[in-house]
Design a protein around this motif. Sequence first.
Motif, short mmCIF file in Angstrom:
data_model
loop_
_atom_site.label_atom_id
_atom_site.label_comp_id
_atom_site.label_asym_id
_atom_site.label_seq_id
_atom_site.Cartn_x
_atom_site.Cartn_y
_atom_site.Cartn_z
N GLN A 59 0.83 -1.17 -0.01
CA GLN A 59 -0.06 -0.06 -0.12
C GLN A 59 0.92 1.36 0.05
N VAL A 60 1.99 1.26 0.81
CA VAL A 60 2.70 2.47 0.77
C VAL A 60 3.36 2.93 -0.54
N HIS A 61 3.62 1.57 -1.26
CA HIS A 61 4.39 1.70 -2.37
C HIS A 61 3.38 2.11 -3.68
N LYS A 62 2.17 1.54 -3.57
CA LYS A 62 1.21 1.70 -4.24
C LYS A 62 0.86 3.42 -4.52
N PHE A 63 1.07 4.09 -3.31
CA PHE A 63 0.48 5.44 -3.13
C PHE A 63 1.81 6.28 -3.11
N THR A 64 3.08 5.84 -2.77
CA THR A 64 4.23 6.77 -2.82
C THR A 64 5.04 6.63 -4.20
N GLY A 65 4.90 5.25 -4.56
CA GLY A 65 5.57 4.96 -6.03
C GLY A 65 7.11 4.86 -5.73
N ALA A 66 7.56 4.95 -4.46
CA ALA A 66 9.11 4.90 -4.07
C ALA A 66 9.54 4.00 -3.33
N CYS A 67 8.80 2.81 -3.03
CA CYS A 67 9.15 1.91 -2.03
C CYS A 67 8.99 0.35 -2.56
N PRO A 68 9.71 -0.08 -3.65
CA PRO A 68 9.50 -1.22 -4.22
C PRO A 68 10.00 -2.46 -3.43
N THR A 69 10.82 -2.17 -2.40
CA THR A 69 11.10 -3.36 -1.70
C THR A 69 10.89 -3.56 -0.04
N VAL A 70 11.02 -4.44 0.41
CA VAL A 70 10.72 -4.70 2.02
C VAL A 70 11.83 -5.45 2.45
N ALA A 71 12.44 -4.91 3.64
CA ALA A 71 13.61 -5.47 4.36
C ALA A 71 12.97 -6.69 5.24
N LEU A 72 13.50 -7.76 5.24
CA LEU A 72 13.14 -8.82 5.98
C LEU A 72 13.73 -9.36 7.17
N HIS A 73 13.37 -9.70 8.21
CA HIS A 73 14.07 -10.11 9.47
C HIS A 73 13.95 -11.74 9.39
N VAL A 74 15.10 -12.33 8.99
CA VAL A 74 14.98 -13.93 8.73
C VAL A 74 14.00 -14.78 9.79
N LEU A 75 14.31 -14.73 11.01
CA LEU A 75 13.57 -15.17 12.02
C LEU A 75 12.05 -15.09 11.91
N TRP A 76 11.73 -13.73 11.79
CA TRP A 76 10.16 -13.23 12.24
C TRP A 76 9.63 -13.58 10.69
N ASP A 77 10.43 -13.42 9.51
CA ASP A 77 9.60 -13.50 8.36
C ASP A 77 9.88 -14.78 7.42
#
Length: 400
Positions: A59-77
Amino acid sequence: MASHSSKSSSSITETVAAALDRLQIELPSWGFADTGTRFGKFLQPAASTIEEKFADAGQVHKFTGACPTVALHVLWDVPEGTKPSDVTKLAERHGVRPGSISPNVFQDQIYKHGSLCNEQESIRQHALNHILDSVRIARELGSRDVTPWFADGSNFPGTASIRARKRWMAEGLKRAHEVLSPDQRLLVEYKPFEPAFYHTDIADWGMALVLARFAGPQARVLVDTGHHYQAQNIEQIVAWLLDENMLGGFHFNDRRFADDDLTLGSIDPYQVFRIFAEIRFYEWETGRRADIAYMVDQSHNLKGKIEEMIQTVMTAQELYAKAALVDFAALTKAQNEQRLIDAENIYKDAFSTDVRPAVREWRRTKGLGENPLAAFRESGYMERITRDRAGRAVAVSSYA
Ligand code: RM4
Ligand code: MN
Ligand code: MN
């Protein structure tokens, strides 16, 4: 004297558009989960699965057009047994991609006295194995950056060998570097205190720099803006790391004290501007593009999480746009001629420029709504997830 104040509004619009075309900001998966302080959590319809985290980040990327990637935490994600291709597909479904990968060597009981710096060889090895796994997971996800953060340190004087721990950390990071593929990077993050309060094994940028240099040519330093003591000149650190070709990326947030993880620019927007200005100055002077990963490391339990990320991105865009307006030719001349007031005013003029019309214009040309926050609020997404996620048992015991 040519300065941006003499620039026409059309040239401001062009400069800002060119700058924003280049600014991509990575969102943290944990920024969409219910997190809190060490005293408790105030819950909201936050994301509790990786799919929900991708959906909210999408949603953040859809409305800002600036956030194509998501940082992941191995254990949590990406817990054991997860197929990386499934993660990539999930992300794709929500219009984003997996970004940097953080190992987690601070949560397990065995890490009570540290991970790579633990006195016990077997625990050091266990931590290293997890980091090596994380590098592999990152590769399989198509992620470039592996971003370990270490809680290692001690609480009481005399209880740990600071030098032995330094060497263990250095060896461990070197081993992690050995398994990077040629296009991957290892970003070394530092933090002065917490959870350790006497000494932290990677306490500042100098230690991170020494360790990154020792680890190998694909290691860089990661600057989390909240990880400094009061009054630290962060833009000077940025300038030094740029000059040493050792700045790998940022974890953006703001702070009043340290590691508060407040919204970027909420306390001191001029500092964020000054950081961006150092980067733009470096790029202007060298003609090289700084290879920096801009990531957000924030997680709020008071503001709405998705709205807060949108606010963060809008703030980053405005401050980056202001930094793009600094007239570096005029600045260099003023510096050379020691015209202090003129030099300082070049910064201030750029910082004071209202770039919002130009940012709105950039959004229009990208087919985005002029106001991402308003567009998100109108979309009905919040109402939908509030319904969908209501009443489910929340048993989140980990941080995110
Ligand atoms: C640390 C540091 C790391 C983040 C963890 C959860 O303070 O900022 O980057 O991954 O918190
Ligand atoms: Mn961080
Ligand atoms: Mn932090």
